[in-house]
Design an enzyme around this catalytic site. Sequence first.
Site, PDB file in Angstrom:
ATOM      1  N   CYS A  24       1.315  -2.627  -3.016  1.00  0.00           N
ATOM      2  CA  CYS A  24       1.595  -3.694  -3.813  1.00  0.00           C
ATOM      3  C   CYS A  24       2.948  -3.710  -4.322  1.00  0.00           C
ATOM      4  O   CYS A  24       3.493  -3.971  -5.262  1.00  0.00           O
ATOM      5  CB  CYS A  24       0.791  -3.460  -4.971  1.00  0.00           C
ATOM      6  SG  CYS A  24      -0.976  -3.567  -4.854  1.00  0.00           S
ATOM      7  N   TYR A  72      -7.461   3.305  -0.432  1.00  0.00           N
ATOM      8  CA  TYR A  72      -7.934   2.233   0.604  1.00  0.00           C
ATOM      9  C   TYR A  72      -9.300   2.494   1.091  1.00  0.00           C
ATOM     10  O   TYR A  72     -10.262   1.594   1.452  1.00  0.00           O
ATOM     11  CB  TYR A  72      -7.215   1.897   1.602  1.00  0.00           C
ATOM     12  CG  TYR A  72      -6.800   2.980   2.582  1.00  0.00           C
ATOM     13  CD1 TYR A  72      -7.538   3.019   3.509  1.00  0.00           C
ATOM     14  CD2 TYR A  72      -5.835   3.749   2.253  1.00  0.00           C
ATOM     15  CE1 TYR A  72      -7.330   4.284   4.638  1.00  0.00           C
ATOM     16  CE2 TYR A  72      -5.579   4.660   3.241  1.00  0.00           C
ATOM     17  CZ  TYR A  72      -6.262   5.001   4.308  1.00  0.00           C
ATOM     18  OH  TYR A  72      -5.966   6.120   5.245  1.00  0.00           O
ATOM     19  N   HIS A  91       1.486   4.179   8.180  1.00  0.00           N
ATOM     20  CA  HIS A  91       1.008   3.137   8.902  1.00  0.00           C
ATOM     21  C   HIS A  91      -0.162   3.951   9.945  1.00  0.00           C
ATOM     22  O   HIS A  91      -1.394   3.173   9.877  1.00  0.00           O
ATOM     23  CB  HIS A  91       1.818   2.162   9.560  1.00  0.00           C
ATOM     24  CG  HIS A  91       2.610   1.215   8.701  1.00  0.00           C
ATOM     25  ND1 HIS A  91       3.731   0.410   9.246  1.00  0.00           N
ATOM     26  CD2 HIS A  91       2.530   0.929   7.407  1.00  0.00           C
ATOM     27  CE1 HIS A  91       4.141  -0.229   8.169  1.00  0.00           C
ATOM     28  NE2 HIS A  91       3.414   0.158   7.062  1.00  0.00           N
ATOM     29  N   LYS A 109       5.330  -4.441   9.920  1.00  0.00           N
ATOM     30  CA  LYS A 109       6.112  -3.621  10.769  1.00  0.00           C
ATOM     31  C   LYS A 109       6.883  -2.514  10.273  1.00  0.00           C
ATOM     32  O   LYS A 109       7.209  -2.404   9.018  1.00  0.00           O
ATOM     33  CB  LYS A 109       7.355  -4.426  11.285  1.00  0.00           C
ATOM     34  CG  LYS A 109       8.164  -5.096  10.447  1.00  0.00           C
ATOM     35  CD  LYS A 109       9.201  -5.728  11.076  1.00  0.00           C
ATOM     36  CE  LYS A 109      10.335  -6.341   9.818  1.00  0.00           C
ATOM     37  NZ  LYS A 109      10.371  -5.643   8.606  1.00  0.00           N
TER      38      LYS A 109
END
Length: 151
Positions: A24, A72, A91, A109
């Site tokens: 966020c 998550y 990531h 990215k």
Amino acid sequence: MTAATISEETWRVTEPIRLAILGCGAITRSEHIPAVCSHPGVQLVALVDRDLSQADALIRNHGLTCKAVADYREVLAEVDAVLNALPNHLHVSSNMDCLRAGVHVLCEKPLAIAAAEARSCAEFAEKKKLVLAVAMNRRFAGSHSLLKLII
């Protein structure tokens, strides 16, 4: 996909895509939330941030009805896709967790820090027949279109 179904012949979404945004920070606040809220084919299910107060503030400030969670993995069974805006070093692990759960991923990215990790993510997504894409919001800027025209 679960709730959102896509016909392989037309690639047309027939139900809203249930989405969670992971992270966020500034890009989520300034770009992702406005884009998601303006698209009728997307249902924002959750904002995910380890700092729940940051996710809660975005929900309040934008009048959202989604939930805020710190992990998550709590929402993977409830979504069709995630938009991964977590810090770069997270990531690969988060993308792979999402793909293993059968969830499509749009990742800010870079996809990975190392090329071998990026290839591994891409190969796994292809094997699972899931979308794994890298977001580069400047790709559609007018100056880039002009540069392409000039070249």
